[in-house]
Design a protein around this motif. Structure first.
Motif: not given
Length: 181
Positions: A136-137, A142, A145-146, A149, A173
């Motif tokens: 992921t970015n 982000n 998102g981090q 995950w 990434k």
């Protein structure tokens, strides 16, 4: 609430293709004005101006239903309503030494924040045994998102995974790797 992850057929491909522009638009918020994360001159989120319509983009996605023994397109359903998708690749479409790669993962806004995404990701992890990779970015835009995950992979593996910042086919990434054999 019933959460289902279903492998799609060519006849169902249009459902994921309908959501794909929303996914790319969503990603643009995590990447800003980086090439490939802004619309091309035709208003399509793609690197190339060769894509002039969404149909062009849809046609490029057909590989996910043409290579069914190594590319897997899962639809995430919530109470039988399409809520998102997860695209999983296997060799030769992933890093050497990796068996399964989460190529794309998307859950539409109305379904976020209540465990659906983590449940869906875990269901797909359980379908395949081997060495997994996803990335992921790593940018500050982000963080959500981090965190997703990190939490999902950590919970699934009970903390037995690798999380590193490094180069990928898509630039630098945040990479997650684990084995579930």
């Amino acid at each position: 609430m019933k959460i289902e992850v279903k492998l799609t057929t060519k006849e169902e491909a249009y459902i994921i293709k309908n959501m794909y522009p929303l996914y790319l638009h969503d990603l643009s918020g995590h990447y800003g004005l980086i090439a490939g994360h802004t619309p091309n001159c035709h208003g399509i989120f793609e690197d190339s101006n060769d894509y002039t319509t969404l149909q062009d983009q849809y046609d490029a996605q057909n590989i996910w239903w043409e290579k069914q023994n190594c590319l897997y397109s899962y639809l995430i359903l919530v109470d039988d309503i399409p809520a998102g998708f997860e695209l999983v690749a296997t060799p030769p479409y992933c890093t050497p030494g990796i068996d399964f790669f989460v190529n794309d993962f998307f859950l539409m806004q109305p379904f976020r924040g209540n465990g659906i995404a983590q449940c869906a990701a875990t269901k797909v992890f359980e379908m395949f045994r081997g060495k997994w990779e996803l990335f992921t970015n790593p940018a500050d835009k982000n963080v959500i998102g981090q965190k997703f995950w990190h939490k999902t992979v950590s919970n699934y593996t009970k903390g037995n995974y690798e999380e590193v910042l490094g180069p990928t086919i898509d630039g630098n990434k945040l990479i997650f790797r684990f084995c579930n054999t």
